[in-house]
Design a protein around this motif. Structure first.
Motif, mmCIF file in Angstrom:
data_model
loop_
_atom_site.group_PDB
_atom_site.id
_atom_site.type_symbol
_atom_site.label_atom_id
_atom_site.label_comp_id
_atom_site.label_asym_id
_atom_site.label_seq_id
_atom_site.Cartn_x
_atom_site.Cartn_y
_atom_site.Cartn_z
ATOM 1 N N GLY A 53 -6.025 71.196 -8.284
ATOM 2 C CA GLY A 53 -5.229 70.150 -7.663
ATOM 3 C C GLY A 53 -4.445 70.609 -6.451
ATOM 4 N N PHE A 54 -4.994 71.536 -5.664
ATOM 5 C CA PHE A 54 -4.287 72.018 -4.476
ATOM 6 C C PHE A 54 -4.009 70.840 -3.529
ATOM 7 C CE2 PHE A 54 -6.731 76.210 -5.156
ATOM 8 C CZ PHE A 54 -5.740 76.683 -6.005
ATOM 9 N N SER A 55 -2.816 70.846 -2.932
ATOM 10 C CA SER A 55 -2.394 69.696 -2.120
ATOM 11 C C SER A 55 -1.947 70.054 -0.702
ATOM 12 C CB SER A 55 -1.240 68.965 -2.826
ATOM 13 O OG SER A 55 -0.089 69.803 -2.927
ATOM 14 N N TRP A 56 -1.879 71.344 -0.374
ATOM 15 C CA TRP A 56 -1.397 71.724 0.960
ATOM 16 C C TRP A 56 -2.066 73.026 1.401
ATOM 17 C CZ3 TRP A 56 0.918 75.946 3.116
ATOM 18 C CH2 TRP A 56 1.469 75.766 4.399
ATOM 19 N N PRO A 57 -2.365 73.112 2.726
ATOM 20 C CA PRO A 57 -2.347 72.048 3.736
ATOM 21 C C PRO A 57 -3.530 71.113 3.561
ATOM 22 C CG PRO A 57 -3.150 74.079 4.696
ATOM 23 C CD PRO A 57 -2.754 74.428 3.293
ATOM 24 N N ALA A 58 -3.403 69.899 4.068
ATOM 25 C CA ALA A 58 -4.402 68.875 3.798
ATOM 26 C C ALA A 58 -5.788 69.278 4.302
ATOM 27 C CB ALA A 58 -3.978 67.552 4.435
ATOM 28 N N GLY A 59 -5.853 69.984 5.442
ATOM 29 C CA GLY A 59 -7.145 70.364 6.012
ATOM 30 C C GLY A 59 -7.920 71.336 5.157
ATOM 31 N N PHE A 60 -7.218 72.265 4.530
ATOM 32 C CA PHE A 60 -7.848 73.252 3.647
ATOM 33 C C PHE A 60 -6.818 73.657 2.595
ATOM 34 C CE2 PHE A 60 -9.202 77.527 2.342
ATOM 35 C CZ PHE A 60 -10.520 77.269 2.029
ATOM 36 N N PRO A 61 -6.689 72.870 1.533
ATOM 37 C CA PRO A 61 -5.625 73.123 0.543
ATOM 38 C C PRO A 61 -5.799 74.467 -0.160
ATOM 39 C CG PRO A 61 -6.570 70.925 0.295
ATOM 40 C CD PRO A 61 -7.474 71.674 1.216
ATOM 41 N N VAL A 62 -4.718 75.230 -0.233
ATOM 42 C CA VAL A 62 -4.760 76.537 -0.890
ATOM 43 C C VAL A 62 -3.719 76.662 -2.001
ATOM 44 C CG1 VAL A 62 -5.672 77.706 1.144
ATOM 45 C CG2 VAL A 62 -3.208 77.556 0.829
ATOM 46 N N VAL A 63 -2.804 75.699 -2.115
ATOM 47 C CA VAL A 63 -1.767 75.787 -3.134
ATOM 48 C C VAL A 63 -1.298 74.380 -3.478
ATOM 49 C CG1 VAL A 63 0.094 76.026 -1.434
ATOM 50 C CG2 VAL A 63 0.425 76.912 -3.750
ATOM 51 N N ARG A 64 -0.910 74.176 -4.723
ATOM 52 C CA ARG A 64 -0.357 72.882 -5.128
ATOM 53 C C ARG A 64 1.158 72.986 -5.066
ATOM 54 N NH1 ARG A 64 -2.087 68.303 -8.182
ATOM 55 N NH2 ARG A 64 -0.340 67.215 -9.186
ATOM 56 N N ILE A 65 1.737 72.356 -4.056
ATOM 57 C CA ILE A 65 3.196 72.333 -3.938
ATOM 58 C C ILE A 65 3.747 70.933 -4.141
ATOM 59 C CG2 ILE A 65 3.235 74.326 -2.402
ATOM 60 C CD1 ILE A 65 3.695 72.473 -0.071
ATOM 61 N N ASP A 66 2.859 69.933 -4.249
ATOM 62 C CA ASP A 66 3.270 68.556 -4.538
ATOM 63 C C ASP A 66 3.042 68.329 -6.032
ATOM 64 O OD1 ASP A 66 3.636 67.328 -1.648
ATOM 65 O OD2 ASP A 66 1.837 68.586 -1.627
ATOM 66 N N GLN A 67 4.114 68.068 -6.747
ATOM 67 C CA GLN A 67 4.067 68.143 -8.200
ATOM 68 C C GLN A 67 4.425 66.819 -8.863
ATOM 69 O OE1 GLN A 67 2.917 70.857 -9.427
ATOM 70 N NE2 GLN A 67 3.230 72.358 -7.789
ATOM 71 N N ILE A 68 3.875 66.640 -10.069
ATOM 72 C CA ILE A 68 4.289 65.565 -10.969
ATOM 73 C C ILE A 68 4.522 66.213 -12.328
ATOM 74 C CG2 ILE A 68 3.700 63.367 -12.036
ATOM 75 C CD1 ILE A 68 1.856 62.789 -9.714
ATOM 76 N N LEU A 69 5.762 66.166 -12.788
ATOM 77 C CA LEU A 69 6.156 66.765 -14.060
ATOM 78 C C LEU A 69 6.729 65.672 -14.957
ATOM 79 C CD1 LEU A 69 8.022 69.919 -12.648
ATOM 80 C CD2 LEU A 69 5.610 69.734 -13.273
ATOM 81 N N VAL A 70 6.514 65.789 -16.259
ATOM 82 C CA VAL A 70 6.921 64.712 -17.165
ATOM 83 C C VAL A 70 7.576 65.273 -18.421
ATOM 84 C CG1 VAL A 70 5.090 63.184 -16.346
ATOM 85 C CG2 VAL A 70 4.678 64.634 -18.340
ATOM 86 N N ARG A 71 8.330 64.372 -19.062
ATOM 87 C CA ARG A 71 8.911 64.653 -20.368
ATOM 88 C C ARG A 71 8.978 63.343 -21.145
ATOM 89 N NH1 ARG A 71 15.027 66.439 -20.342
ATOM 90 N NH2 ARG A 71 15.425 64.182 -20.464
ATOM 91 N N GLY A 72 8.598 63.356 -22.415
ATOM 92 C CA GLY A 72 8.712 62.175 -23.258
ATOM 93 C C GLY A 72 7.611 61.156 -23.084
ATOM 94 N N VAL A 73 6.645 61.416 -22.207
ATOM 95 C CA VAL A 73 5.465 60.563 -22.044
ATOM 96 C C VAL A 73 4.236 61.451 -22.081
ATOM 97 C CG1 VAL A 73 6.653 58.754 -20.740
ATOM 98 C CG2 VAL A 73 5.653 60.690 -19.517
ATOM 99 N N GLU A 74 3.074 60.825 -22.252
ATOM 100 C CA GLU A 74 1.841 61.580 -22.403
ATOM 101 C C GLU A 74 1.006 61.518 -21.135
ATOM 102 O OE1 GLU A 74 -0.489 64.239 -24.262
ATOM 103 O OE2 GLU A 74 1.383 63.384 -25.043
ATOM 104 N N PRO A 75 0.741 62.647 -20.478
ATOM 105 C CA PRO A 75 -0.146 62.645 -19.307
ATOM 106 C C PRO A 75 -1.585 62.332 -19.724
ATOM 107 C CG PRO A 75 1.165 64.660 -19.432
ATOM 108 C CD PRO A 75 1.295 63.986 -20.744
ATOM 109 N N GLU A 76 -2.194 61.368 -19.050
ATOM 110 C CA GLU A 76 -3.567 60.984 -19.352
ATOM 111 C C GLU A 76 -4.540 61.409 -18.258
ATOM 112 O OE1 GLU A 76 -4.343 59.958 -22.156
ATOM 113 O OE2 GLU A 76 -2.637 58.911 -23.042
ATOM 114 N N GLY A 77 -4.018 61.688 -17.084
ATOM 115 C CA GLY A 77 -4.889 62.098 -15.983
ATOM 116 C C GLY A 77 -4.066 62.535 -14.791
#
Length: 356
Positions: free
Chosen positions: A312-336
């Motif tokens: 899920g690398f997100s940066w830089p858009a032209g050639f992503p090398v690292v995921r620095i844009d994050q979605i973190l959760v608590r108390g819910v179930e990640p489905e995708g």
């Protein structure tokens, strides 16, 4: 006549020296070829072991020296590229010891990242959230807003809004999202009602530019907020953040002071959150493998790790090398968890489906 004889003697000695040198090389090659497969390639074997130990004990690399620990952890998955390179060298040298030594880095890498290789997403989810650093220098904010609206997330978080582009996003997203709130450079657009929006102080450090920035600009430059989304299952606390940038330079090494301070403040805010259901979206300017985010990862789960497809690398858009844009959760179930197609920003949008 004597001078001619001397010249011929010097030439003979030079030819003899070159011949001795070539003979020594050939002799060394013959000796090396006679070594058994367990004695050949010992340097390659040692390097393979060092690679494995580096990945295994990355948390022990000190940050006191140019912040090397965080730098290694940011690009930790890419150390796996040294494995096939080392394997080619081991096969070329026909070294059994080097091949066996590679078992350590292979095992460690698979232990750390093997779980990210498969697709763990599910089709069913009750709420879809998305996050995007739209880029202050985005040349086409209208197109970016329309692309995001077309995706159809229920809750959309944006970072790096500017005074010049805020109106554009508000106008272009108004039809798809009847509710929105903006604080400083971050905002939330939602199909569900929002309430109780508050700015979060992530203690920005402006480094060498601090003295040149007016106080009113610093105090008005909000980069994180917390709001409540009213869902059919009850309130959902949503945090949006854009942590400080990082820099790499020869004197300071991997400079992350501002980001690390913000990560700590954000972790404290989440720890004080009364709602058990929490979603954090944003550009955190770092990988969740980085020890600087321990205060967040100890409380929240990364949707990419739990329900993602790949790194899920997100940066830089032209050639992503690292995921620095994050979605973190608590108390819910990640489905995708998904990385969305590129917009005109230098980041890729990220999205996730969650259920109760």
């Amino acid at each position: 006549m004597a001078q001619a004889e001397t010249g011929q003697g010097d030439a003979g000695r030079r030819d003899g020296g070159a011949g001795t040198w070539r003979s020594g090389i050939r002799r060394a090659i013959r000796v090396g070829s006679r070594l058994g497969p367990w004695k050949r390639g010992l340097v390659l074997a040692a390097l393979a072991l060092l690679l494995g130990l580096l990945m295994l004990w990355h948390a022990q690399i000190p940050n006191q020296i140019l912040n090397l620990g965080s730098l290694v952890e940011t690009f930790l998955p890419w150390f796996g590229l040294f494995i096939p390179v080392s394997l080619i060298g081991a096969l070329w040298r026909r070294s059994a010891s080097a091949v066996v030594a590679l078992l350590l880095p292979v095992t460690v890498w698979l232990h750390l990242f093997g779980g990210l290789l498969g697709d763990k997403s599910h089709a069913d989810h009750e709420l879809r959230v998305a996050s995007h650093n739209v880029g202050a220098d985005n040349p086409d904010p209208v197109g970016t807003a329309r692309d995001l609206a077309a995706y159809g997330a229920d809750v959309l978080a944006l970072q790096e809004l500017t005074e010049q582009t805020r109106g554009t996003y508000e106008r272009e997203l108004a039809k798809a999202y009847p509710y929105h709130t903006v604080r400083g450079t971050v905002g939330v657009w939602s199909k569900l009602p929002l309430s109780d929006t508050q700015p979060i102080d992530i203690q920005m450090d402006y480094g060498p530019l601090a003295e040149t920035i007016p106080v009113d600009v610093k105090t008005g430059y909000t980069r994180a907020l917390r709001t409540t989304v009213a869902t059919d299952h009850g309130p959902l606390a949503v945090y949006v953040a854009h942590l400080g940038s990082v820099r790499v330079n020869p004197r300071a090494g991997f400079w992350t002071d501002s980001r690390d301070r913000g990560a700590q403040a954000l972790g404290e805010a989440v720890a004080a959150e009364q709602n058990e259901r929490v979603v954090l979206l944003g550009d955190l300017n770092g990988s969740m493998d980085d020890r600087a985010f321990a205060g967040l990862t100890s409380q929240l789960r990364s949707v990419q790790v739990v329900a993602g497809d790949g790194f899920g690398f997100s940066w830089p858009a032209g050639f992503p090398v690292v995921r620095i844009d994050q979605i973190l959760v608590r108390g819910v179930e990640p489905e995708g968890s998904w990385v969305l197609p590129a917009t005109s920003s230098d980041h890729l949008p990220v999205a996730a489906g969650i259920s109760w």
